[in-house]
Design a protein around this motif. Sequence first.
Motif, short mmCIF file in Angstrom:
data_model
loop_
_atom_site.label_atom_id
_atom_site.label_comp_id
_atom_site.label_asym_id
_atom_site.label_seq_id
_atom_site.Cartn_x
_atom_site.Cartn_y
_atom_site.Cartn_z
N ARG A 284 0.82 -1.18 -0.25
CA ARG A 284 -0.15 -0.12 0.05
C ARG A 284 1.16 1.30 0.15
NH1 ARG A 284 -2.55 4.07 3.03
NH2 ARG A 284 -4.42 4.23 3.05
N ILE A 285 0.58 1.85 -1.09
CA ILE A 285 1.54 3.12 -1.28
C ILE A 285 0.45 4.71 -0.61
CG2 ILE A 285 2.66 4.97 -2.50
CD1 ILE A 285 4.23 2.06 -2.57
N PRO A 286 0.86 5.00 0.38
CA PRO A 286 -0.43 6.25 1.47
C PRO A 286 0.08 7.38 -0.39
CG PRO A 286 1.91 6.10 1.96
CD PRO A 286 2.34 4.92 0.95
N SER A 287 -1.10 7.94 0.49
CA SER A 287 -1.40 9.65 -0.39
C SER A 287 -0.01 9.96 0.05
CB SER A 287 -2.43 10.13 -0.35
OG SER A 287 -3.05 10.36 0.83
N GLY A 288 0.58 11.13 -0.88
CA GLY A 288 1.13 12.69 -0.50
C GLY A 288 1.56 13.29 -1.58
N LYS A 289 2.25 13.91 -1.29
CA LYS A 289 3.42 15.08 -2.93
C LYS A 289 4.83 14.91 -2.97
CE LYS A 289 -0.20 18.70 -1.09
NZ LYS A 289 -0.23 20.22 -0.88
N TYR A 290 4.62 16.08 -3.90
CA TYR A 290 6.05 15.22 -4.48
C TYR A 290 6.69 15.74 -5.05
CZ TYR A 290 4.87 12.47 -9.12
OH TYR A 290 4.50 12.16 -9.87
N TRP A 291 7.50 15.91 -5.00
CA TRP A 291 8.62 17.15 -6.67
C TRP A 291 8.79 15.79 -7.80
CZ3 TRP A 291 7.95 21.65 -6.77
CH2 TRP A 291 8.62 22.61 -6.06
N ARG A 292 7.88 16.37 -8.92
CA ARG A 292 7.86 15.58 -9.92
C ARG A 292 8.57 16.22 -10.91
NH1 ARG A 292 3.37 14.61 -14.24
NH2 ARG A 292 3.01 12.71 -15.21
N GLY A 293 9.89 15.24 -11.85
CA GLY A 293 10.62 15.52 -12.86
C GLY A 293 11.98 15.37 -12.24
N ALA A 294 13.00 16.32 -13.06
CA ALA A 294 14.41 16.29 -12.98
C ALA A 294 14.03 17.70 -12.05
CB ALA A 294 14.43 16.04 -13.91
N SER A 295 15.33 18.20 -11.17
CA SER A 295 15.72 19.71 -10.48
C SER A 295 17.19 20.03 -11.92
CB SER A 295 16.27 19.65 -9.77
OG SER A 295 17.49 18.50 -9.53
N ALA B 130 -4.58 6.75 -1.56
CA ALA B 130 -3.78 5.23 -1.56
C ALA B 130 -3.29 4.54 -3.00
CB ALA B 130 -3.68 4.87 0.07
N PHE B 131 -2.76 3.82 -2.87
CA PHE B 131 -2.63 2.73 -3.76
C PHE B 131 -1.87 1.79 -3.76
CE2 PHE B 131 0.49 5.81 -5.33
CZ PHE B 131 1.43 5.25 -6.06
N HIS B 132 -1.69 0.67 -4.52
CA HIS B 132 -1.06 -0.69 -4.54
C HIS B 132 -0.03 -0.65 -5.22
CE1 HIS B 132 -4.44 -1.19 -1.22
NE2 HIS B 132 -3.59 -2.10 -0.25
N MET B 133 1.31 -1.33 -4.99
CA MET B 133 2.10 -1.26 -6.21
C MET B 133 2.74 -3.08 -5.48
SD MET B 133 3.68 1.42 -7.51
CE MET B 133 4.95 1.38 -8.83
N GLY B 134 3.26 -4.14 -7.09
CA GLY B 134 3.54 -5.07 -6.56
C GLY B 134 4.99 -4.72 -5.31
N ILE B 135 5.46 -5.42 -4.75
CA ILE B 135 6.60 -4.86 -4.16
C ILE B 135 8.11 -5.14 -5.34
CG2 ILE B 135 5.89 -5.16 -2.40
CD1 ILE B 135 7.81 -7.84 -1.72
N HIS B 136 8.29 -5.98 -6.88
CA HIS B 136 9.19 -5.88 -7.38
C HIS B 136 8.60 -6.42 -8.61
CE1 HIS B 136 8.49 -10.52 -7.11
NE2 HIS B 136 8.82 -10.20 -5.74
N GLU B 137 9.19 -6.83 -9.74
CA GLU B 137 8.69 -6.84 -11.14
C GLU B 137 8.20 -7.79 -10.97
OE1 GLU B 137 13.29 -5.74 -11.67
OE2 GLU B 137 12.15 -6.07 -9.77
#
Length: 200
Positions: A1-12, A35-42
């Motif tokens: 489970r990946i919690p909701s939140g904010k982040y800087w998208r793209g290259a600085s 929030a959303f879910h992702m597999g823990i690996h490929e």
Amino acid sequence: RIPSGKYWRGASDEEFAFLGFDNERPRRHVEITRAFHMGIHEVTQEQYEAVTGQAPSCFGKIKGGGPDHPVELVSWYEAVEFCAKLSALTAEKENGRIYRLPTEAQWEYACRAETETPFSFGPKMDSTQANFDGNYPYGGDRKSRCLQRTCEVRSYEPNKLGLYDMHGNVRQWCADWYGETYYEGSDGVTDPPGPPTGLF
């Protein structure tokens, strides 16, 4: 489970000096509101074969790979089809689980894992941290090994969200179209779905 939140998208600007591309700018503050879910690996070769009956990988046992290595040589359409077939399995339907590719925004958010550095483990990267060509380290780091093949999933440390191999090993598909000038627009700062048309 990946919690909701904010982040800087793209290259600085600092990232751009080393590796960033024009299509990764300008940098924007993006919010993922759910929030959303992702597999823990490929997805591994074994997992892909169990769902589809196929194993389209160059790096099988003969070439140093195996069932615990990521599946590769999978097109975007095949990745979408895998998600649909996995979702249709009885056990998944009974538990109400539906699988899909993440949006590019969700993927980058999960990859950055609450950090503001180019990589989830800091500003530099060599091939002791991820499987890539160690002859070309990032950020002035030292040269290191080059496997010239995939490695088993979970061969390197996970990021702070518990996800493995977000840097290196194989390229990973996202749900979005690719738009060369998408980052230049003012939209896409809250749950961006990606451009409506483009390349894949």
